[in-house]
Structures are given as structure tokens and as C-alpha cells.
Design an enzyme around this catalytic site. Structure first.
Site, PDB file in Angstrom:
ATOM      1  N   LYS A  15      -8.441   6.703 -18.695  1.00 10.17           N
ATOM      2  CA  LYS A  15      -8.693   7.219 -20.171  1.00 10.17           C
ATOM      3  C   LYS A  15      -7.633   7.289 -21.037  1.00 10.17           C
ATOM      4  CE  LYS A  15     -12.314   8.203 -17.603  1.00 10.17           C
ATOM      5  NZ  LYS A  15     -12.877   9.350 -16.996  1.00 10.17           N
ATOM      6  N   ASP A  74      -7.532  19.268 -13.478  1.00  8.30           N
ATOM      7  CA  ASP A  74      -7.791  17.774 -14.003  1.00  8.30           C
ATOM      8  C   ASP A  74      -7.534  17.941 -15.604  1.00  8.30           C
ATOM      9  OD1 ASP A  74      -9.190  15.718 -14.989  1.00  8.30           O
ATOM     10  OD2 ASP A  74     -10.763  15.828 -13.796  1.00  8.30           O
ATOM     11  N   TYR A 106     -16.455  17.178 -14.888  1.00  3.99           N
ATOM     12  CA  TYR A 106     -17.131  15.646 -14.647  1.00  3.99           C
ATOM     13  C   TYR A 106     -17.902  15.327 -13.695  1.00  3.99           C
ATOM     14  CZ  TYR A 106     -16.324  10.636 -14.029  1.00  3.99           C
ATOM     15  OH  TYR A 106     -16.521   9.209 -13.840  1.00  3.99           O
ATOM     16  N   ARG A 145       0.763  -1.178   0.202  1.00  3.60           N
ATOM     17  CA  ARG A 145      -0.026   0.078   0.125  1.00  3.60           C
ATOM     18  C   ARG A 145       0.810   1.275  -0.120  1.00  3.60           C
ATOM     19  NH1 ARG A 145      -1.322   1.459   4.639  1.00  3.60           N
ATOM     20  NH2 ARG A 145      -2.306  -0.466   5.382  1.00  3.60           N
TER      21      ARG A 145
HETATM   22  C1  PLP Z   1     -13.383   9.866 -15.735  1.00  8.04           C
HETATM   23  C2  PLP Z   1     -13.003  11.130 -15.144  1.00  8.04           C
HETATM   24  C3  PLP Z   1     -12.740  11.335 -13.897  1.00  8.04           C
HETATM   25  C4  PLP Z   1     -12.728  10.209 -12.910  1.00  8.04           C
HETATM   26  O1  PLP Z   1     -11.989   9.125 -12.928  1.00  8.04           O
HETATM   27  P1  PLP Z   1     -12.110   7.820 -12.625  1.00  8.04           P
HETATM   28  O2  PLP Z   1     -10.843   7.038 -13.067  1.00  8.04           O
HETATM   29  O3  PLP Z   1     -13.459   7.194 -13.365  1.00  8.04           O
HETATM   30  O4  PLP Z   1     -12.270   7.483 -11.169  1.00  8.04           O
HETATM   31  C5  PLP Z   1     -12.364  12.677 -13.282  1.00  8.04           C
HETATM   32  N1  PLP Z   1     -12.192  13.618 -14.270  1.00  8.04           N
HETATM   33  C6  PLP Z   1     -12.368  13.288 -15.465  1.00  8.04           C
HETATM   34  C7  PLP Z   1     -12.383  14.225 -16.470  1.00  8.04           C
HETATM   35  C8  PLP Z   1     -12.750  12.261 -16.142  1.00  8.04           C
HETATM   36  O5  PLP Z   1     -13.169  12.100 -17.462  1.00  8.04           O
END
Ligand code: PLP
Length: 381
Positions: free
Chosen positions: A195, A170, A98, A46
């Protein structure tokens, strides 16, 4: 090192015991110590794991940062950033973001006494209207999801510096290939690694990259203390995915450009949201801070009927109807009922997220097939 070289080499050494060129999957929870406290830097997975260390260092290099931290999901990474704050603190966030970020902010952290202000940041000086003695963090997403607005990271960085606020971006949609927020004044860059970074729709993971040692230590403490860490197999898959990030992104951008123009000239399509258009309200900012415009596109259908959007989504073939984005395969989605269903309709409509809006994640297939697919589905409307 230039970007493509970093993607393949940064943070990655051949395995010291065998010479294996690929970072091994260290599928272990614990590490043997010679005598109490006498270990090789690894005690418990961890806290640290060598496969994760390689990935964290690689991600740090891609974002031109010093420290990388990986989490079991993008939301796990967001959770860690908000846990830097205390009850009574306030956050100023972009209002078009998001859905899961909106949900964790309003449904989880608001209960712990943290206050969130959701505003449009297209005019960065507007942020100052919301700054007070309790403000601690600015949270920005750009390009925004799903409206593809562009926020000027450098200008917001100046506001953050002036008021001594933390500033997190982000960067999931842009990826480090297109945009590096730390270079533009952000303190933290966050990714849903799920992504584009993973890129193959086979892993859920998150990451944060920072330059500041104190911030890195605080986040590493939360990472270990709260425990939202990814497993070594997933870290391996992402290390593998990143080796082609630059090639994939070039194709995503090229296909995105063609599809955006195709949709814009299509008689059934109303609005097309893509920052590469000169007519996009923030096109100049996009040109300044991004290397290209990416493969994410949203559009509405003339007449704005939700049933028409459904017809198109049901009849697309290569664009699979699914949540998520950024994989090699093209995806399509209906934000109002899928990714953004957790945002109230009134809030959605404030940012222009109509019920007929369709979001595309343009993959790296042959673009002629993708255009034919869209053309055939739109013909059913
Ligand atoms: C998918 C996404 C998230 C969240 O990420 P997860 O891996 O699904 O927890 C946060 N911000 C954006 C812009 C996203 O597309």
C-alpha cells in the site's frame, strides 16, 4: 535523523564494490563460500539477501524499531505473527479489520486450534473481558478498514502489558509517517507494504518491525523456515518508493482533508467516515496518536441503495475501481462486494459496513480534478 532523512538514508549505504548510490538489485539465489562456512554473511537468498537487508533496516528505522523483516505479502507477515502461537492459544482482535486478516484467522488458523475473539476496541478496558489463561496476542488495526474507527494504541498497550500479552498493530493505513505503534507500547508493527510504503501499485509485500531481540529471532526463524520472502527486485522498488513516502503522505493527507469536507457538504452524501472530523467519535484519540489523518475515507449515499453506490463507482474517472489503496493514483472500492466480501453480511453489518458504503483511497493528483470527478459521478445518482 528526522523522518524524511530516514526515508532516504536509513539502512542504506553506497555499494561497497562500486560506490553505486542506489542499493543494487542482488538478483542471486546463492553466494559463493571460500571454504565451508566461510562466507560474507550471505548463504542463500531465502535466509538473507542484501537488497532485502537494506529495506528491512530502512523500515525498522521508519518505525523507530530495532529489527525489520520483509515478507512476500502483508498476509505472509500476518501468517508469520500467528505462527508464533500454539494450538489452544487465543487471540483478541479488532472486529472491523482487513477482510484477508479475518479470512486467515478464521479459515486457516482456527483449524490449527487457535481461537479468535473479534471485538470493538474503542473502549480498551472491554478487552479484559476476553482475557483468560490461554490468551497470547492482541491484534489491532487502526484506523480500521473500512469504517475508519480509531483505537487507542497506548491504552491497549497497557492492557497487554498488565496481562503479559503480545500486542501487534497492523499499521498499513496510517504508515510510519503518521503513527508509530512501537513508541505507544506495541510489541510488533505489521504493514502491507503493497500500500503506502510501496506507494506505486507495482509491488505486493509485507513487513514486521519489532524491538525485542527474542521476538526478532523467532520471526526471522519463521521467515526462513516457512519461506514467504520477497524477491530483490521488489525490495528495490519499495526502497525507491519509500524515498518519497513523506512527500506523498503530506499530499495524501492534504487531499484527504479536502475531499472529506467536500463529501460532507455534498447533498447526495449521507455519512462520511474520516478521523479528522471533530465529530468523529474517536477524533481526540486520532489527534493524540497520529500526526495527521491520512487519505482514506469511506462514505454512504443518502437512501442507502446499493445500485446508487454502483452508479457512482462506474462513473468515477480518476478514482479507478480497484482493490488496494495507498498508491499515487486515487482508487475507489465497494467493500461489501470487494475487499470485505469474505466477511459474512451479518458480521459486516454489526460494524456498520452497509452495502452502499464506498471507500476512497485519495491519491496525490490535483484535488480540484478529484472533486470534479466525484461531483460528476454523484450527479448521476
Ligand atoms: C492489504 C492489507 C493487508 C494484506 O496485505 P497484502 O500485501 O495484500 O497481503 C493487511 N492489512 C491491511 C490493513 C491491508 O490493507
Amino acid at each position: 535523523m528526522k523522518f524524511g532523512t530516514k526515508a532516504i538514508h536509513a539502512g542504506i549505504e553506497p555499494d561497497s564494490s562500486t560506490g553505486a548510490i542506489m542499493t543494487p538489485i542482488f538478483q542471486t539465489s546463492t553466494y559463493v563460500q571460500k571454504s565451508p562456512g566461510d562466507h560474507q554473511g550471505y548463504e542463500y537468498s531465502r535466509t538473507h539477501n542484501p537488497t532485502r537487508t537494506a529495506l528491512q533496516n530502512n523500515l525498522a528505522a521508519l518505525e523507530n524499531g530495532k529489527f525489520g523483516l520483509c515478507f512476500s505479502s502483508g498476509l505472509g507477515a500476518i501468517d508469520a505473527i500467528i505462527k508464533l502461537l500454539n494450538p489452544g492459544d487465543e487471540v483478541i482482535s479488532t472486529n472491523d479489520l482487513y477482510g484477508g486478516s479475518y479470512r486467515i484467522f478464521t479459515k486457516v488458523f482456527q483449524r490449527y486450534g487457535i481461537k479468535f475473539h473479534f471485538i470493538s476496541m474503542e473502549n480498551p478496558s472491554d478487552i479484559e473481558n476476553y482475557v483468560n489463561a490461554n490468551t497470547k496476542l492482541i491484534w489491532a488495526e487502526t484506523p480500521t478498514n473500512p469504517m475508519m474507527n480509531i483505537i487507542d494504541i497506548e491504552q491497549i498497550g497497557k492492557v497487554a502489558k498488565k496481562h503479559q500479552l503480545l500486542f501487534a498493530v497492523d499499521n498499513t493505513f496510517a504508515t510510519p509517517f503518521l503513527q508509530n505503534p512501537l513508541d505507544l507500547g506495541a510489541d510488533m508493527v505489521m504493514h502491507s507494504v503493497t500500500k503506502y510504503l510501496g506507494g506505486h501499485s507495482d509491488v505486493v509485500m509485507g513487513a514486521i518491525v519489532v524491538n525485542d531481540q527474542t521476538l526478532a529471532d523467532q520471526l526471522a526463524f519463521i521467515q526462513n523456515a516457512c519461506g514467504a520472502t520477497p524477491g530483490p527486485q521488489d525490495c528495490f522498488l519499495v526502497l525507491r518508493g519509500i524515498k518519497t513516502l513523506h512527500l506523498r503522505m503530506e499530499r495524501h493527507c492534504q487531499n484527504g482533508r479536502e475531499i472529506a469536507h467536500f463529501l460532507k457538504s455534498h447533498p447526495k452524501v449521507d455519512k462520511v467516515y474520516w478521523p479528522g472530523f471533530e465529530s468523529h467519535p474517536n477524533h481526540e484519540v486520532a489527534k493524540k496518536q497520529m500526526r495527521d489523518f491520512g487519505g482514506m475515507i469511506s462514505f454512504t449515499i443518502k437512501g442507502d441503495r446499493v445500485d446508487d453506490a454502483k452508479t457512482v463507482l462506474e462513473n468515477l474517472h480518476y478514482f479507478s475501481l480497484a482493490e488496494s489503496l495507498g498508491g499515487v493514483e486515487s482508487l475507489c472500492g465497494h467493500p461489501a462486494s470487494m475487499t470485505h466480501a469474505s466477511i459474512p453480511k451479518a458480521e459486516r453489518e454489526k460494524v456498520g459496513l452497509l452495502d452502499s458504503l464506498i471507500r476512497l483511497s485519495v491519491g496525490i493528483e490535483d484535488v480540484e480534478d478529484l472533486k470534479a470527478d466525484l461531483d460528476a459521478a454523484l450527479a448521476k445518482v
